[in-house]
Design an enzyme around this catalytic site. Structure first.
Site, PDB file in Angstrom:
ATOM      1  N   GLN A 129      33.097 -36.607  17.020  1.00 20.45           N
ATOM      2  CA  GLN A 129      31.672 -36.631  16.708  1.00 20.45           C
ATOM      3  C   GLN A 129      31.025 -35.258  16.881  1.00 20.45           C
ATOM      4  O   GLN A 129      31.500 -34.411  17.627  1.00 20.45           O
ATOM      5  CB  GLN A 129      30.945 -37.644  17.593  1.00 20.45           C
ATOM      6  CG  GLN A 129      30.741 -39.002  16.967  1.00 20.45           C
ATOM      7  CD  GLN A 129      29.800 -38.973  15.764  1.00 20.45           C
ATOM      8  OE1 GLN A 129      29.260 -37.934  15.378  1.00 20.45           O
ATOM      9  NE2 GLN A 129      29.613 -40.128  15.152  1.00 20.45           N
ATOM     10  N   HIS A 176      27.334 -42.265  16.836  1.00 21.84           N
ATOM     11  CA  HIS A 176      26.354 -42.027  17.885  1.00 21.84           C
ATOM     12  C   HIS A 176      25.653 -43.348  18.210  1.00 21.84           C
ATOM     13  O   HIS A 176      25.304 -44.102  17.297  1.00 21.84           O
ATOM     14  CB  HIS A 176      25.297 -41.012  17.420  1.00 21.84           C
ATOM     15  CG  HIS A 176      25.843 -39.637  17.229  1.00 21.84           C
ATOM     16  ND1 HIS A 176      25.435 -38.811  16.193  1.00 21.84           N
ATOM     17  CD2 HIS A 176      26.757 -38.918  17.926  1.00 21.84           C
ATOM     18  CE1 HIS A 176      26.068 -37.651  16.279  1.00 21.84           C
ATOM     19  NE2 HIS A 176      26.871 -37.702  17.311  1.00 21.84           N
ATOM     20  N   TYR A 209      23.610 -44.705  12.742  1.00 19.54           N
ATOM     21  CA  TYR A 209      24.012 -44.532  11.346  1.00 19.54           C
ATOM     22  C   TYR A 209      24.725 -43.206  11.098  1.00 19.54           C
ATOM     23  O   TYR A 209      24.496 -42.550  10.095  1.00 19.54           O
ATOM     24  CB  TYR A 209      22.799 -44.670  10.415  1.00 19.54           C
ATOM     25  CG  TYR A 209      21.977 -45.904  10.687  1.00 19.54           C
ATOM     26  CD1 TYR A 209      22.414 -47.156  10.258  1.00 19.54           C
ATOM     27  CD2 TYR A 209      20.780 -45.830  11.393  1.00 19.54           C
ATOM     28  CE1 TYR A 209      21.674 -48.305  10.529  1.00 19.54           C
ATOM     29  CE2 TYR A 209      20.040 -46.984  11.672  1.00 19.54           C
ATOM     30  CZ  TYR A 209      20.493 -48.204  11.224  1.00 19.54           C
ATOM     31  OH  TYR A 209      19.769 -49.340  11.502  1.00 19.54           O
ATOM     32  N   HIS A 210      25.612 -42.834  12.043  1.00 21.18           N
ATOM     33  CA  HIS A 210      26.393 -41.609  11.915  1.00 21.18           C
ATOM     34  C   HIS A 210      27.887 -41.902  12.055  1.00 21.18           C
ATOM     35  O   HIS A 210      28.576 -41.270  12.858  1.00 21.18           O
ATOM     36  CB  HIS A 210      25.992 -40.589  12.991  1.00 21.18           C
ATOM     37  CG  HIS A 210      24.588 -40.114  12.899  1.00 21.18           C
ATOM     38  ND1 HIS A 210      23.930 -39.509  13.964  1.00 21.18           N
ATOM     39  CD2 HIS A 210      23.687 -40.145  11.889  1.00 21.18           C
ATOM     40  CE1 HIS A 210      22.699 -39.197  13.599  1.00 21.18           C
ATOM     41  NE2 HIS A 210      22.533 -39.583  12.346  1.00 21.18           N
ATOM     42  N   PRO A 211      28.449 -42.824  11.274  1.00 24.40           N
ATOM     43  CA  PRO A 211      29.881 -43.138  11.427  1.00 24.40           C
ATOM     44  C   PRO A 211      30.756 -41.986  10.946  1.00 24.40           C
ATOM     45  O   PRO A 211      30.476 -41.351   9.925  1.00 24.40           O
ATOM     46  CB  PRO A 211      30.066 -44.384  10.554  1.00 24.40           C
ATOM     47  CG  PRO A 211      28.992 -44.279   9.517  1.00 24.40           C
ATOM     48  CD  PRO A 211      27.819 -43.654  10.221  1.00 24.40           C
TER      49      PRO A 211
END
Length: 408
Positions: free
Chosen positions: A381, A137, A339-341
Site C-alpha cells: 500500500q 486503506h 476505496y483504495h484496493p
C-alpha cells in the site's frame, strides 16, 4: 519525500473550480492538442463505455510455446449485446482495477492452476499470485458536534448542500469557479507515525471533514443505528439533515492484513468473491486505536476544544477513550475501507518471488504482449491516496510501450 505533517488537502481541480478527472486531464486535453491528428485518423482512439470484456485471447506459435496475447472478446451492450472479438498486432493493456483485473486474468486462463481447473477454465499460465495480496486503506472516525458559539461561522457539508438553492452562489461557481460550492468537504489532512511504526514513512492518515450529512453512506451507518447505539445526543439525530457536526478520521496506511479475489464461476458476468480480511492482524487494530487516541488529544487542545460541545461517542461501547477493550470493539465494528484496493497482480522480481504477477515493466509473467496497468500491480500500500501513484504507473507504462515499439 517526507509527507509527515499536517496540511491543506490537495485536489485535482482546474481553474474553473471543477474536478479535473483522469479523463479530462488526459483524453480531453490530448484531443484538443492533437485535434488535426485525431481528425485525420493518425491518432485513433475508440471508447466503448458499455462494453464488458469477457476474455483475453491468447495464441501460441508452433516454434515458441510462450502464449501471446492477441486481443480480447467483449459484449457490446450498447448495440445488441453481441460478442465482439478485437485483435491486435501490438499489446493488450489490462486496466480494470484491483478487483476486476485479476478476475479477467483468471477467466482468461492466467492464475492459480487449481482454481482455474475447478471452474473448467483452460490454464494458459499457472500464476498463483493472481488475486492474492489484496490490500486497502481502512478507517475509523470520531464525530463532534459544533459548539453553538462557532456553528454560524463553520462551513459544514450541510450548509454547502443548502447553497445549491441559492442562485447567486450557484452563479458564482458556474461563472467564476469560486464561492461556497468550490469548497471541498475534506479541507485538512495529516500524516503521522504511530508507536508501532518501524519505517521512516507514516502509517496513519488523519482527515478533518467539516460536516457530514445525516446518513453516513461513506461509513454505511444509518441514523437508526446511530440512535440505537446512542451515538451522541438523540436530539441531534431527529433533525439529522441539519445536524451541525464534523468528523475526524483515522486511516491506516500500511495494513498488515491482506485478502484475496477469487472466482465463484467461469461466467464473466458473475462477480468474483472478494475477501478483504480487514483487521485480521491485531497490529492493524492497535494502530487505529493509537490514531483515535491521538485525535482525542488533538481535539482537547484549547484551539480545537472551542469548536465542539459534545463528542458524539456511541454509548453502546462505554467510555472507549478510557477503556481499551471498548475502543477495540468500536474499531472492529465501525471500520470501513477507503476505496483504495491494491496488490492483486503484484509487481516484483519474477525470478525470485513465485507470487509475482508482473515484472518491473508491468508485463505479465509467462506470456507476451500483455501488461497490467492499474493499482493491482502495487506490491504494497501507498502512504496516501492511490490516484496519483496510478497516474504515475500509467505514464511509465506508456513509456515502456513506446520504447518497445521504437526498438529494432
Amino acid at each position: 519525500g517526507d509527507n509527515i505533517g499536517v496540511a491543506y488537502t490537495e485536489f485535482n481541480v482546474d481553474d474553473n473550480g471543477q474536478r479535473n478527472s483522469a479523463f479530462l486531464a488526459y483524453n480531453k486535453y490530448l484531443r484538443g492538442r492533437y485535434k488535426e491528428e485525431y481528425a485525420s485518423g493518425e491518432i485513433k482512439l475508440d471508447i466503448l463505455p458499455f462494453a464488458h470484456v469477457t476474455k483475453i485471447v491468447f495464441a501460441k506459435d508452433d516454434d515458441d510455446k510462450t502464449p501471446t496475447a492477441t486481443g480480447v472478446t467483449f459484449i457490446d451492450g450498447q448495440s445488441t449485446a453481441r460478442t465482439v472479438k478485437v485483435s491486435t498486432n501490438g499489446e493488450v493493456v489490462l486496466s480494470a482495477g484491483a478487483y476486476a483485473s485479476p478476475h479477467l486474468l483468471k477467466l482468461s486462463g492466467v492464475g492459480p492452476k487449481d482454481e482455474l481447473t475447478k471452474f473448467g477454465i483452460d490454464v494458459v499460465v499457472d500464476l498463483p499470485g493472481v488475486g492474492e495480496n489484496l490490500s486497502d486503506h481502512v478507517m475509523n472516525m470520531v464525530r463532534y458536534h459544533y459548539a453553538p458559539d462557532y456553528v454560524d461561522e463553520a462551513l459544514t457539508a450541510n450548509k454547502i448542500g443548502q447553497t445549491l438553492a441559492d442562485f447567486d452562489v450557484f452563479k458564482e461557481y458556474l461563472l467564476r469557479g469560486q464561492g461556497t460550492l468550490a469548497t471541498s468537504s475534506l479541507g485538512v489532512n495529516g500524516f503521522v507515525q504511530s508507536n508501532y511504526s518501524t519505517a521512516s514513512f507514516p502509517d496513519l492518515q488523519l482527515y478533518f471533514v467539516p460536516g457530514w450529512g445525516g446518513v453516513d453512506k461513506f461509513q454505511n451507518l444509518q441514523k437508526e443505528i446511530q440512535q440505537r447505539k446512542k451515538c451522541g445526543d438523540l436530539r441531534y439525530w431527529r433533525d439529522v439533515d441539519n445536524m451541525d457536526n464534523f468528523l475526524v478520521s483515522v486511516g491506516l496506511q500500511h495494513p498488515a492484513s491482506v485478502g484475496w479475489v477469487r472466482l465463484q464461476s467461469a461466467d464473466p458476468f458473475v462477480l468474483p468473491l472478494v475477501q478483504p480480511n480487514f483487521l485480521k492482524e491485531q497490529i492493524d487494530v492497535d494502530r487505529l486505536k493509537y490514531g483515535l487516541k491521538m485525535v482525542d488529544r488533538i481535539m482537547r487542545q484549547p484551539s480545537m476544544r472551542r469548536l465542539w460541545d459534545e463528542r458524539m461517542d456511541c454509548k453502546a461501547y462505554g467510555d472507549m477513550f478510557s477503556d481499551d477493550e471498548a475502543m477495540e470493539r468500536y474499531v472492529r465494528d465501525s471500520v470501513h475501507h477507503i476505496y483504495h484496493p491494491t496488490g492483486t497482480c503484484k509487481m516484483g522480481d519474477v525470478d525470485k518471488d513465485h507470487m509475482v504477477v508482473v515484472d518491473n515493466k508491468l508485463q505479465v509473467k509467462g506470456v507476451r504482449n500483455l501488461r497490467v496497468v492499474d493499482a493491482s500491480v502495487l506490491p504494497s500500500q501507498t502512504s496516501g491516496n492511490t490516484q496519483v501513484p496510478v497516474f504515475m504507473i500509467a505514464e511509465r507504462a506508456a513509456e515502456f510501450i513506446l520504447q518497445k515499439r521504437s526498438s529494432p
